[in-house]
Motif scaffolding. Structure first.
Motif, PDB file in Angstrom:
ATOM      1  N   LEU A 167       0.853  -1.188   0.000  1.00 57.70           N
ATOM      2  CA  LEU A 167       0.000   0.000   0.000  1.00 57.70           C
ATOM      3  C   LEU A 167       0.888   1.237   0.000  1.00 57.70           C
ATOM      4  O   LEU A 167       1.793   1.361   0.829  1.00 57.70           O
ATOM      5  CB  LEU A 167      -0.900   0.004   1.244  1.00 57.70           C
ATOM      6  CG  LEU A 167      -1.773   1.244   1.450  1.00 57.70           C
ATOM      7  CD1 LEU A 167      -2.783   1.392   0.317  1.00 57.70           C
ATOM      8  CD2 LEU A 167      -2.476   1.179   2.800  1.00 57.70           C
ATOM      9  N   ARG A 168       0.630   2.150  -0.910  1.00 53.14           N
ATOM     10  CA  ARG A 168       1.407   3.390  -0.977  1.00 53.14           C
ATOM     11  C   ARG A 168       0.471   4.575  -0.800  1.00 53.14           C
ATOM     12  O   ARG A 168      -0.481   4.749  -1.555  1.00 53.14           O
ATOM     13  CB  ARG A 168       2.148   3.475  -2.305  1.00 53.14           C
ATOM     14  CG  ARG A 168       3.161   2.352  -2.468  1.00 53.14           C
ATOM     15  CD  ARG A 168       4.034   2.529  -3.665  1.00 53.14           C
ATOM     16  NE  ARG A 168       4.902   1.370  -3.861  1.00 53.14           N
ATOM     17  CZ  ARG A 168       5.778   1.237  -4.848  1.00 53.14           C
ATOM     18  NH1 ARG A 168       5.911   2.228  -5.734  1.00 53.14           N
ATOM     19  NH2 ARG A 168       6.515   0.161  -4.976  1.00 53.14           N
ATOM     20  N   LEU A 169       0.754   5.338   0.235  1.00 55.23           N
ATOM     21  CA  LEU A 169      -0.010   6.552   0.538  1.00 55.23           C
ATOM     22  C   LEU A 169       0.952   7.725   0.412  1.00 55.23           C
ATOM     23  O   LEU A 169       1.659   8.072   1.358  1.00 55.23           O
ATOM     24  CB  LEU A 169      -0.607   6.471   1.947  1.00 55.23           C
ATOM     25  CG  LEU A 169      -1.529   5.273   2.214  1.00 55.23           C
ATOM     26  CD1 LEU A 169      -1.912   5.210   3.686  1.00 55.23           C
ATOM     27  CD2 LEU A 169      -2.767   5.349   1.336  1.00 55.23           C
ATOM     28  N   GLY A 170       1.000   8.315  -0.786  1.00 53.25           N
ATOM     29  CA  GLY A 170       1.989   9.357  -1.027  1.00 53.25           C
ATOM     30  C   GLY A 170       3.379   8.779  -0.928  1.00 53.25           C
ATOM     31  O   GLY A 170       3.680   7.761  -1.554  1.00 53.25           O
ATOM     32  N   PRO A 171       4.255   9.371  -0.120  1.00 49.61           N
ATOM     33  CA  PRO A 171       5.615   8.856   0.003  1.00 49.61           C
ATOM     34  C   PRO A 171       5.728   7.651   0.943  1.00 49.61           C
ATOM     35  O   PRO A 171       6.795   7.050   1.051  1.00 49.61           O
ATOM     36  CB  PRO A 171       6.388  10.052   0.577  1.00 49.61           C
ATOM     37  CG  PRO A 171       5.363  10.793   1.380  1.00 49.61           C
ATOM     38  CD  PRO A 171       4.068  10.639   0.637  1.00 49.61           C
ATOM     39  N   VAL A 172       4.629   7.304   1.626  1.00 49.12           N
ATOM     40  CA  VAL A 172       4.661   6.228   2.615  1.00 49.12           C
ATOM     41  C   VAL A 172       4.333   4.901   1.943  1.00 49.12           C
ATOM     42  O   VAL A 172       3.355   4.788   1.190  1.00 49.12           O
ATOM     43  CB  VAL A 172       3.650   6.500   3.751  1.00 49.12           C
ATOM     44  CG1 VAL A 172       3.657   5.350   4.754  1.00 49.12           C
ATOM     45  CG2 VAL A 172       3.986   7.821   4.437  1.00 49.12           C
ATOM     46  N   ARG A 173       5.154   3.899   2.220  1.00 49.42           N
ATOM     47  CA  ARG A 173       4.929   2.549   1.691  1.00 49.42           C
ATOM     48  C   ARG A 173       4.692   1.614   2.856  1.00 49.42           C
ATOM     49  O   ARG A 173       5.516   1.518   3.772  1.00 49.42           O
ATOM     50  CB  ARG A 173       6.131   2.087   0.876  1.00 49.42           C
ATOM     51  CG  ARG A 173       6.012   0.652   0.361  1.00 49.42           C
ATOM     52  CD  ARG A 173       7.163   0.329  -0.549  1.00 49.42           C
ATOM     53  NE  ARG A 173       7.079  -1.022  -1.068  1.00 49.42           N
ATOM     54  CZ  ARG A 173       7.739  -1.454  -2.133  1.00 49.42           C
ATOM     55  NH1 ARG A 173       8.512  -0.620  -2.797  1.00 49.42           N
ATOM     56  NH2 ARG A 173       7.627  -2.693  -2.553  1.00 49.42           N
ATOM     57  N   GLN A 182       0.870  -6.484   4.317  1.00 48.41           N
ATOM     58  CA  GLN A 182       0.370  -5.491   5.263  1.00 48.41           C
ATOM     59  C   GLN A 182      -1.057  -5.806   5.731  1.00 48.41           C
ATOM     60  O   GLN A 182      -1.568  -5.159   6.648  1.00 48.41           O
ATOM     61  CB  GLN A 182       0.430  -4.084   4.654  1.00 48.41           C
ATOM     62  CG  GLN A 182      -0.543  -3.819   3.537  1.00 48.41           C
ATOM     63  CD  GLN A 182      -0.104  -4.393   2.198  1.00 48.41           C
ATOM     64  OE1 GLN A 182       0.922  -5.044   2.080  1.00 48.41           O
ATOM     65  NE2 GLN A 182      -0.896  -4.152   1.182  1.00 48.41           N
ATOM     66  N   VAL A 183      -1.687  -6.793   5.116  1.00 47.96           N
ATOM     67  CA  VAL A 183      -3.002  -7.272   5.552  1.00 47.96           C
ATOM     68  C   VAL A 183      -2.858  -8.650   6.193  1.00 47.96           C
ATOM     69  O   VAL A 183      -3.297  -8.887   7.315  1.00 47.96           O
ATOM     70  CB  VAL A 183      -4.004  -7.331   4.381  1.00 47.96           C
ATOM     71  CG1 VAL A 183      -5.371  -7.823   4.858  1.00 47.96           C
ATOM     72  CG2 VAL A 183      -4.139  -5.972   3.713  1.00 47.96           C
ATOM     73  N   ALA A 184      -2.214  -9.566   5.478  1.00 48.66           N
ATOM     74  CA  ALA A 184      -2.113 -10.950   5.930  1.00 48.66           C
ATOM     75  C   ALA A 184      -1.222 -11.112   7.148  1.00 48.66           C
ATOM     76  O   ALA A 184      -1.473 -11.982   7.985  1.00 48.66           O
ATOM     77  CB  ALA A 184      -1.585 -11.818   4.794  1.00 48.66           C
ATOM     78  N   GLY A 185      -0.174 -10.277   7.249  1.00 42.39           N
ATOM     79  CA  GLY A 185       0.816 -10.493   8.291  1.00 42.39           C
ATOM     80  C   GLY A 185       0.815  -9.492   9.413  1.00 42.39           C
ATOM     81  O   GLY A 185       1.742  -9.465  10.220  1.00 42.39           O
ATOM     82  N   VAL A 186      -0.241  -8.668   9.499  1.00 43.39           N
ATOM     83  CA  VAL A 186      -0.303  -7.634  10.533  1.00 43.39           C
ATOM     84  C   VAL A 186      -1.550  -7.851  11.384  1.00 43.39           C
ATOM     85  O   VAL A 186      -2.648  -8.020  10.849  1.00 43.39           O
ATOM     86  CB  VAL A 186      -0.349  -6.221   9.896  1.00 43.39           C
ATOM     87  CG1 VAL A 186      -0.542  -5.152  10.954  1.00 43.39           C
ATOM     88  CG2 VAL A 186       0.926  -5.964   9.109  1.00 43.39           C
TER      89      VAL A 186
END
Length: 383
Positions: free
Chosen positions: A142-148, A186-190
């Protein structure tokens, strides 16, 4: 709380420690729960979370997702005929072995996401008369602007990039594109115990529901791949109605390590434990246990340490944590421990812990029913 049947099964037995103990009833229950959550999709078992052939056989696992090229060959030679290597490899010798053997080429699918991977396959001997099956890894972060948010895997993120990558594979002699993988770490492992975690997972799930079908469609315009692999323990329930998905993957949910305690949609039963004896009594409320400091990979934090679960009331110290050679535990329960008594721990992750022991002791219906080798116990290590 540790089921008494496990403690009773090891009472009076001469089990070399530190040892791994498997609760077979919990393993079976977890496997059934994962199958139920998969919404009718086949579940591919991630071997990095198991690392024991006996367990893979007990589960009846037909589709394997491996983590090492050499591991893939080893398992294919032991009878598994659907092996998906989940990570690209630069192991030239093993790629040459796969390319030279028709049976291995049929059983193993190699992961690629960069033109250099195709060059390695060609250098290993892949050609029109030695076709190698490959799967294209797609970026699901997931990329939100500069955040990955998510793991740094493939650079293939957009439909245009996916189509271009598929064309490169299709144009490479001796390389056959048979599938794509899109793993949503970021969904399966969090875990989703906190509101921020739940928000990130919801946003990412919605974004992938839009982007993933377009990625798959772009690849299929070039090659009509039959395999679309997605998901993990924490997300496989999301894909039963996704028309483009053909299978899901699960691994950690089978053995239920502590990092999966924070999941709301699914909390696996603890099935794997580490046991080791007390070897020191340095103070009235302190007992020191041999070894067990098998720290899990990931960001360094206390969440990566094994957790003492029996006797109840034990905890690690903040200054020493869990150690390679000794692990002190403190608390009221420590005062009653004698040298030689067993302390039970739950690992933060599952398969990684089994790299440190040679044997898994299997408990079923309150009895020790088998002692089976891990990969390491069979003389194999692929880490």
């Amino acid at each position: 709380m540790l089921p008494p049947r496990l403690v009773d099964a090891l009472a009076g037995t001469d089990v070399p420690a530190p040892a791994a103990v498997l609760d077979l009833a919990a393993l079976r229950a977890n496997a059934a729960a994962l199958d139920g959550r998969a919404g009718g999709l086949p579940v591919r078992v991630a071997t990095k979370s198991v690392r024991c052939r006996w367990v893979l056989t007990e589960l009846g696992a037909e589709r394997l997702m491996t983590y090492s090229a050499a591991e893939s060959v080893w398992l294919a030679r032991h009878g598994w005929d659907d092996v998906l290597l989940a990570y690209p490899t630069a192991d030239a010798a093993t790629l040459t072995e796969i390319t030279a053997d028709p049976a291995l080429r049929e059983r193993i699918t190699v992961m690629v996401d960069h033109p250099a991977h195709l060059g390695l396959l060609r250098a290993a001997g892949a050609g029109p008369h030695r076709p190698v099956r490959v799967c294209l890894d797609l970026d699901a972060s997931l990329r939100l602007g500069p955040v990955r948010l998510g793991v740094r895997r493939s650079s293939v993120r957009t439909p245009a990039q996916a189509a271009a990558a598929a064309r490169r594979v299709a144009a490479t002699p001796g390389v056959e594109l048979v599938g794509v993988m899109c793993y949503d770490a970021q969904v399966a492992g969090v875990p989703d115990a906190s509101l921020p975690e739940r928000v990130v997972k919801a946003v990412s799930t919605a974004e992938l529901r839009r982007r993933r079908p377009a990625l798959v469609a772009a690849v299929r315009e070039v090659v009509d791949v039959p395999l679309v692999n997605v998901g993990g323990t924490g997300s496989l329930h999301l894909y039963g109605r996704s028309a483009e998905v053909t299978e899901v993957t699960a691994g950690s949910g089978l053995l239920g390590p502590t990092l999966f305690d924070g999941y709301r949609a699914f909390r696996p039963a603890p099935a794997l434990f580490l046991v080791s004896p007390v070897v020191r009594r340095p103070a009235p409320r302190v007992a020191t246990v041999f070894s067990t400091g098998f720290t899990a990979s990931g960001p360094a934090s206390a969440t990566r340490l094994p957790s003492p679960v029996h006797p109840p009331g034990l905890r690690l110290t903040g200054t020493e944590g869990a150690g390679e050679v000794q692990t002190p535990v403190v608390g009221d329960a420590a005062g009653a421990l004698r040298i030689g008594d067993l302390v039970w721990f739950r690992p933060a992750k599952s398969g990684e812990q089994l790299e440190r022991v040679t044997t898994v002791h299997v408990v079923d219906d309150g009895a020790l029913v088998a002692s089976v080798p891990t990969y390491r116990g069979e003389g194999m290590s692929f880490g």
